[in-house]
Design a protein around this motif. Structure first.
Motif, PDB file in Angstrom:
ATOM      1  N   SER A   1      12.564 -79.687  -2.207  1.00  0.00           N
ATOM      2  CA  SER A   1      13.825 -79.641  -1.478  1.00  0.00           C
ATOM      3  C   SER A   1      13.756 -80.472  -0.205  1.00  0.00           C
ATOM      4  N   ASN A   2      12.608 -80.467   0.481  1.00  0.00           N
ATOM      5  CA  ASN A   2      12.456 -81.306   1.676  1.00  0.00           C
ATOM      6  C   ASN A   2      12.725 -82.773   1.360  1.00  0.00           C
ATOM      7  N   VAL A   3      12.121 -83.240   0.271  1.00  0.00           N
ATOM      8  CA  VAL A   3      12.316 -84.631  -0.146  1.00  0.00           C
ATOM      9  C   VAL A   3      13.792 -84.902  -0.411  1.00  0.00           C
ATOM     10  N   GLN A   4      14.446 -83.991  -1.080  1.00  0.00           N
ATOM     11  CA  GLN A   4      15.868 -84.183  -1.408  1.00  0.00           C
ATOM     12  C   GLN A   4      16.747 -84.175  -0.163  1.00  0.00           C
ATOM     13  N   GLN A   5      16.354 -83.442   0.875  1.00  0.00           N
ATOM     14  CA  GLN A   5      17.145 -83.446   2.104  1.00  0.00           C
ATOM     15  C   GLN A   5      17.065 -84.794   2.809  1.00  0.00           C
ATOM     16  N   ILE A   6      15.910 -85.445   2.744  1.00  0.00           N
ATOM     17  CA  ILE A   6      15.800 -86.791   3.307  1.00  0.00           C
ATOM     18  C   ILE A   6      16.690 -87.750   2.536  1.00  0.00           C
ATOM     19  N   ALA A   7      16.696 -87.634   1.206  1.00  0.00           N
ATOM     20  CA  ALA A   7      17.586 -88.480   0.398  1.00  0.00           C
ATOM     21  C   ALA A   7      19.047 -88.222   0.758  1.00  0.00           C
ATOM     22  N   ASN A   8      19.424 -86.957   0.921  1.00  0.00           N
ATOM     23  CA  ASN A   8      20.801 -86.627   1.326  1.00  0.00           C
ATOM     24  C   ASN A   8      21.188 -87.349   2.606  1.00  0.00           C
ATOM     25  N   LEU A   9      20.296 -87.314   3.590  1.00  0.00           N
ATOM     26  CA  LEU A   9      20.591 -87.916   4.889  1.00  0.00           C
ATOM     27  C   LEU A   9      20.843 -89.416   4.758  1.00  0.00           C
ATOM     28  N   LEU A  10      20.053 -90.073   3.932  1.00  0.00           N
ATOM     29  CA  LEU A  10      20.240 -91.509   3.714  1.00  0.00           C
ATOM     30  C   LEU A  10      21.530 -91.796   2.955  1.00  0.00           C
ATOM     31  N   LEU A  11      21.858 -90.971   1.981  1.00  0.00           N
ATOM     32  CA  LEU A  11      23.063 -91.198   1.183  1.00  0.00           C
ATOM     33  C   LEU A  11      24.335 -91.078   2.025  1.00  0.00           C
TER      34      LEU A  11
ATOM     35  N   ALA B   1      24.006 -90.962  -7.611  1.00  0.00           N
ATOM     36  CA  ALA B   1      23.070 -90.326  -6.690  1.00  0.00           C
ATOM     37  C   ALA B   1      23.647 -88.977  -6.298  1.00  0.00           C
ATOM     38  N   ASN B   2      22.813 -87.961  -6.278  1.00  0.00           N
ATOM     39  CA  ASN B   2      23.296 -86.599  -6.086  1.00  0.00           C
ATOM     40  C   ASN B   2      22.937 -86.032  -4.718  1.00  0.00           C
ATOM     41  N   PHE B   3      23.947 -85.505  -4.035  1.00  0.00           N
ATOM     42  CA  PHE B   3      23.690 -84.671  -2.865  1.00  0.00           C
ATOM     43  C   PHE B   3      23.262 -83.292  -3.372  1.00  0.00           C
ATOM     44  N   ILE B   4      22.143 -82.813  -2.883  1.00  0.00           N
ATOM     45  CA  ILE B   4      21.607 -81.530  -3.355  1.00  0.00           C
ATOM     46  C   ILE B   4      21.400 -80.623  -2.149  1.00  0.00           C
ATOM     47  N   PRO B   5      22.205 -79.586  -2.000  1.00  0.00           N
ATOM     48  CA  PRO B   5      22.021 -78.670  -0.865  1.00  0.00           C
ATOM     49  C   PRO B   5      20.775 -77.824  -1.041  1.00  0.00           C
TER      50      PRO B   5
ATOM     51  N   HIS C   1      29.245 -94.102  -5.568  1.00  0.00           N
ATOM     52  CA  HIS C   1      27.851 -93.973  -6.009  1.00  0.00           C
ATOM     53  C   HIS C   1      27.286 -92.555  -5.964  1.00  0.00           C
ATOM     54  N   THR C   2      28.011 -91.585  -5.475  1.00  0.00           N
ATOM     55  CA  THR C   2      27.394 -90.269  -5.302  1.00  0.00           C
ATOM     56  C   THR C   2      28.228 -89.159  -5.922  1.00  0.00           C
ATOM     57  N   ALA C   3      27.564 -88.029  -6.081  1.00  0.00           N
ATOM     58  CA  ALA C   3      28.224 -86.804  -6.550  1.00  0.00           C
ATOM     59  C   ALA C   3      27.684 -85.639  -5.743  1.00  0.00           C
ATOM     60  N   GLY C   4      28.512 -84.609  -5.565  1.00  0.00           N
ATOM     61  CA  GLY C   4      28.053 -83.379  -4.942  1.00  0.00           C
ATOM     62  C   GLY C   4      28.260 -83.271  -3.456  1.00  0.00           C
ATOM     63  N   LEU C   5      29.021 -84.191  -2.852  1.00  0.00           N
ATOM     64  CA  LEU C   5      29.197 -84.135  -1.404  1.00  0.00           C
ATOM     65  C   LEU C   5      29.889 -82.858  -0.954  1.00  0.00           C
ATOM     66  N   ASP C   6      30.868 -82.393  -1.691  1.00  0.00           N
ATOM     67  CA  ASP C   6      31.636 -81.224  -1.240  1.00  0.00           C
ATOM     68  C   ASP C   6      30.735 -80.001  -1.076  1.00  0.00           C
ATOM     69  N   ALA C   7      29.901 -79.732  -2.068  1.00  0.00           N
ATOM     70  CA  ALA C   7      29.013 -78.573  -1.973  1.00  0.00           C
ATOM     71  C   ALA C   7      27.989 -78.761  -0.852  1.00  0.00           C
ATOM     72  N   TYR C   8      27.507 -79.975  -0.713  1.00  0.00           N
ATOM     73  CA  TYR C   8      26.521 -80.249   0.330  1.00  0.00           C
ATOM     74  C   TYR C   8      27.131 -80.099   1.718  1.00  0.00           C
ATOM     75  N   SER C   9      28.294 -80.689   1.931  1.00  0.00           N
ATOM     76  CA  SER C   9      28.924 -80.593   3.247  1.00  0.00           C
ATOM     77  C   SER C   9      29.340 -79.159   3.565  1.00  0.00           C
ATOM     78  N   ALA C  10      29.745 -78.405   2.548  1.00  0.00           N
ATOM     79  CA  ALA C  10      30.093 -76.993   2.773  1.00  0.00           C
ATOM     80  C   ALA C  10      28.864 -76.218   3.236  1.00  0.00           C
ATOM     81  N   ASP C  11      27.713 -76.494   2.643  1.00  0.00           N
ATOM     82  CA  ASP C  11      26.479 -75.829   3.059  1.00  0.00           C
ATOM     83  C   ASP C  11      26.135 -76.188   4.497  1.00  0.00           C
TER      84      ASP C  11
ATOM     85  N   VAL D   1      21.510 -98.375  -9.255  1.00  0.00           N
ATOM     86  CA  VAL D   1      21.699 -97.864 -10.611  1.00  0.00           C
ATOM     87  C   VAL D   1      21.054 -96.484 -10.625  1.00  0.00           C
ATOM     88  N   TRP D   2      21.853 -95.458 -10.915  1.00  0.00           N
ATOM     89  CA  TRP D   2      21.391 -94.086 -10.739  1.00  0.00           C
ATOM     90  C   TRP D   2      21.125 -93.432 -12.097  1.00  0.00           C
ATOM     91  N   LYS D   3      19.854 -93.311 -12.437  1.00  0.00           N
ATOM     92  CA  LYS D   3      19.477 -92.760 -13.740  1.00  0.00           C
ATOM     93  C   LYS D   3      19.329 -91.238 -13.659  1.00  0.00           C
TER      94      LYS D   3
END
Length: 790
Positions: free
Chosen positions: A386-396, A632-636, A327-337, A624-626
């Motif tokens: 970005s704050n909002v997106q970091q909360i989403a990252n944590l849940l994902l 769902a995107n991890f966003i560093p 369900h997600t994309a972008g974990l590698d860049a996020y975890s590297a950050d 369902v990720w529109k």
């Protein structure tokens, strides 16, 4: 021996809620002269056959109780349904100049506006004007604007779905997408940030999910004041053993302990329920760093679990790898950050220790279902999106999205601010929406982006806007940079305000200024086909009907829909072929058109009549990720150095609402839970910063912005220092008194949300008054640098 505290400052030791809340309700009803009627009115609040509370957007339970209102909701209802009225006699006695000298609290407390008003420049007074004459002049004024993009159309969250939809239809036929909205100043970071993360700009949870969550992560909000009915939900979570971890710069009493007015046992025994199991006082602006720390610790825990499993031990992974893969994309860049971010940086920026954040990670790793709630303490920053997106990252990371008891929960503070956006109040409309408007109404709507609040005020200040229509609200005081707002309104050819009460924005005169009185939520709205109901959307995407029952405060007070329709008729003169009278006479017809434009409202008129209403589909809740990636995107978030934060003389200011306040409306001069009574000229500081900077409690100081690009005169004068438990380097003061400190340019570049919650400031001993031209009066805020008279 303890030093005497400043006048009006007392130590508050009780819980939130309880007998204090009931006493406050009784005082509010008495102050508005509606003790008997008010009590009857409150029993209709948030009931299936009643009206939606004009206060917060917290959802109603499926099975409503005999009373489903809170202390601050009762204040909002009393404030709106007051017996106090102002009409021709009041405005003959009070010039605009005289009104300007009064406090904001006094102006609104005079009562309901009962007749249409037009400013008379020759006398300096508002005069009563007939509806027909006012509408004709307003229509002619809007039609005379050379370019539709030189007109601004503001909306407040108090208006209904039906009024908002009709308003956007009128404005798009007029020819612009200039829709500055109250959402621009609060949760626009949610509307911009979450679609990139999960494909929808709304929360994903329902009220039922709180029954299944075993962990609530609470970021940057104060529910006891801003959405008090949430306290019953948090209390239920705490009493069944769920954990609640709070991240907030200030210790807020409602997040510490709560005495439920609906609990016979707690009220009889004067007992209370502890709310937060862990309370972490994060630095102002340090939330993203704290979330990074939790996520970084989760990676380490998962690494250890994976290593143990590889060594043959029975070990469960900490991350939800199946969910992440599917369900997600972008974990590698996020975890590297995360791995590249040093703990020293996280600790410095968050104000929390590594051990504290690792402890949260341990609790989160053990949770089976987690909800993350957040308020404007997250969104009203330069990095709010970005704050909002970091909360989403944590849940994902742990798959806490789209399953029972889990998800993201933005706490929108106004009763229909989410609904307004859903039905088309947006300055950046999507092409698909505009295509549907074209197909349903047979005209080509404007395609270019319009103005948000910040952009509208800049256009007004710079002479690029000629007219403004405000559907509710107190724009010049709610917005950042009231200095620019004052200049902007005085530049305008036409200003129109649709309102229930007078407020300070109405005292900023354009060349032609009108105040048009409208019905409130509590009042019966009868049109040609009989009594009408409207609908609203709460913060969890439930749409339900609202029908008032009180008599209007005057025969000339009209519904918002009537006023919008009549202005449209007077302005457009038949353009577009819309039968505005039909819409005014039967709100079902408006709902039919909403359904035609927005398929999610299918069978609208039937479903909205069902008790409790209906739920709008939520794609992310269904996994369902529109998004552009289809996942769902991890966003560093890159860390940016803040030069102002390095200077030890600079503190970080957050603006606050008092407990007796709703948005810019001040019900009284008390802030009970923080121990402030009869005044608002307060600067909260901690003991360490007071000692370091050479101040003591009771000192009177001036507060100036420390932003390099802001004007040198951006100062709020004569605030009294009061000690309060805050992280070092942080201070707090009331909104909107401190609005003059916030430059129009000081906003989140993605969402254009002003940085109300993170203002770099310097503090100095109070100087002589700066004068009306550059001081408080120029900011449009009277009395805010001095103690406000009762």
């Amino acid at each position: 021996m303890r030093t005497k505290r400043p006048d009006g400052i007392k130590d508050y030791t009780g819980p939130a809620g309880g007998w204090g809340a009931l006493k406050a309700v009784a005082i509010s009803l008495k102050a508005q002269q509606i003790v008997s009627r008010g009590a009857q009115t409150l029993l209709k609040s948030n009931q299936p056959d009643g009206f939606d509370c004009p206060s917060c957007a917290w959802p109603d339970p499926k099975h409503t109780s005999s009373f489903e209102f809170c202390e601050n909701g009762a204040k909002a209802v009393a404030w709106e349904s007051t017996a106090k009225k102002i009409g021709a006699k009041f405005f003959a006695e009070h010039s605009v100049e005289d009104l300007w000298k009064q406090s904001d609290h006094w102006i609104e407390d005079q009562g309901r506006v009962t007749e249409p008003l037009r400013y008379n420049a020759a006398t300096g007074h508002y005069d009563v004007v007939g509806w027909e004459e006012a509408l004709s002049e307003i229509g002619a004024g809007l039609a005379a604007v050379p370019d539709p993009d030189q007109a601004e159309f503001y909306t407040s969250g108090r208006c209904s779905n039906e009024a908002a939809f009709l308003f956007q239809l009128f404005v798009r036929l007029y020819g612009t997408n200039n829709f500055p909205d109250c959402s621009n100043m609060c949760h626009e970071a949610t509307s911009v940030g979450l679609p990139k993360s999960i494909g929808i700009g709304k929360g994903t949870v329902s009220l039922d999910d709180f029954d299944h969550a075993d962990l609530i992560l609470s970021f940057g909000h104060n529910p006891g004041t801003n959405h008090p009915r949430m306290m019953a939900t948090l209390r239920d979570v705490a009493r069944r053993g769920g954990k609640i971890i709070v991240f907030n710069p200030l210790k807020e009493r409602s997040l510490e302990r709560f005495e439920s007015p609906q609990s016979v046992v707690e009220m009889a025994t004067m007992s209370a329920t502890p709310i937060a199991t862990t309370y972490l006082q994060v630095k102002i602006g340090g939330d993203a760093a704290a979330i990074k720390g939790i996520a970084k610790a989760l990676l380490v825990l998962d690494d250890a679990a994976q290593a143990a499993k590889a060594a043959g031990a029975a070990s469960e992974p900490v991350l939800d790898h199946a969910f992440i893969a599917d369900h997600t994309a972008g974990l590698d860049a996020y975890s590297a950050d995360l791995r590249d971010t040093r703990w020293e940086t996280i600790e410095r920026d968050s104000g929390l220790t590594r051990a504290e954040l690792e402890g949260v990670a341990q609790i989160y790793a053990a949770s089976k279902a987690t909800i993350a709630c957040y308020g404007m303490g997250i969104t009203q920053h330069r990095n709010g999106t970005s704050n909002v997106q970091q909360i989403a990252n944590l849940l994902l990371l742990r798959g806490n999205m789209g399953r029972p008891g889990a998800g993201i929960c933005p706490l929108r503070g106004h009763s229909n601010v989410q609904g307004d956006r859903t039905v088309g109040i947006t300055e950046r409309p999507k092409p698909a929406f505009l295509d549907r408007m074209r197909d349903v109404f047979g005209f080509e709507p404007p395609r270019g982006d319009g103005h948000s609040v910040v952009e509208s005020i800049a256009a007004m200040r710079d002479g690029k806007a000629r007219a403004i229509v405000c559907l509710g609200g107190n724009l010049a005081i709610a917005s950042s940079d009231p200095q620019a707002c004052v200049e902007g309104f005085r530049n305008m050819d036409l200003a129109v305000h649709i309102t229930t009460k007078l407020n300070r924005t109405h005292l900023l005169m354009a060349k032609a200024t009108y105040v048009l009185p409208c019905l409130g939520r509590t009042e019966l709205d009868t049109q040609e086909t009989g009594p009408q109901s409207v609908s609203v959307e709460d913060s969890m995407s439930m749409v339900h009907a609202s029908r008032g029952f009180l008599k209007a405060p005057g025969e000339h007070v009209k519904s918002e829909i009537w006023i919008v329709g009549q202005i449209a008729k007077a302005t457009l003169k038949g353009k577009g072929g819309i039968d505005w009278d039909a819409f005014i006479g039967n709100y079902d017809l408006i709902r039919d058109k909403i359904e035609a434009v927005f398929p999610d409202f299918a069978d609208y008129n039937r479903r909205v009549r069902e008790p409790g209403g209906f739920h709008l589909p939520n794609s992310a809740a269904l996994r369902v990720w529109k998004t552009d990636s289809g996942k769902a995107n991890f966003i560093p978030t890159p860390r940016k150095d803040d030069s102002a934060a390095i200077d030890p003389s600079v503190l970080r200011l957050t603006t606050l609402r008092a407990h007796d306040q709703y948005n810019t409306t001040v019900y009284s001069l008390d802030d009970r839970y923080r121990g402030v009574f009869g005044r608002r000229d307060i600067l909260f500081m901690n003991d360490a910063d007071m000692a370091r900077l050479g101040f003591a409690e009771g000192d009177v100081v001036d507060v100036a912005t420390a932003l390099e690009f802001a004007r040198a005169d951006r100062v709020v004068q004569k605030l009294t220092v009061v000690r309060y438990a805050l992280p070092e380097g942080c201070c707090a003061s009331y909104y909107p008194e401190t609005q003059p400190l916030i430059a129009l340019e000081d906003h989140d570049p993605q969402s254009f949300t002003p940085s109300y919650k993170s203002v770099p400031v310097t503090i100095r001993p109070a100087a002589a008054d700066m004068g009306a031209e550059i001081g408080v009066a120029r900011a449009g805020v009277v009395g805010h640098a001095k103690r406000i008279p009762a």
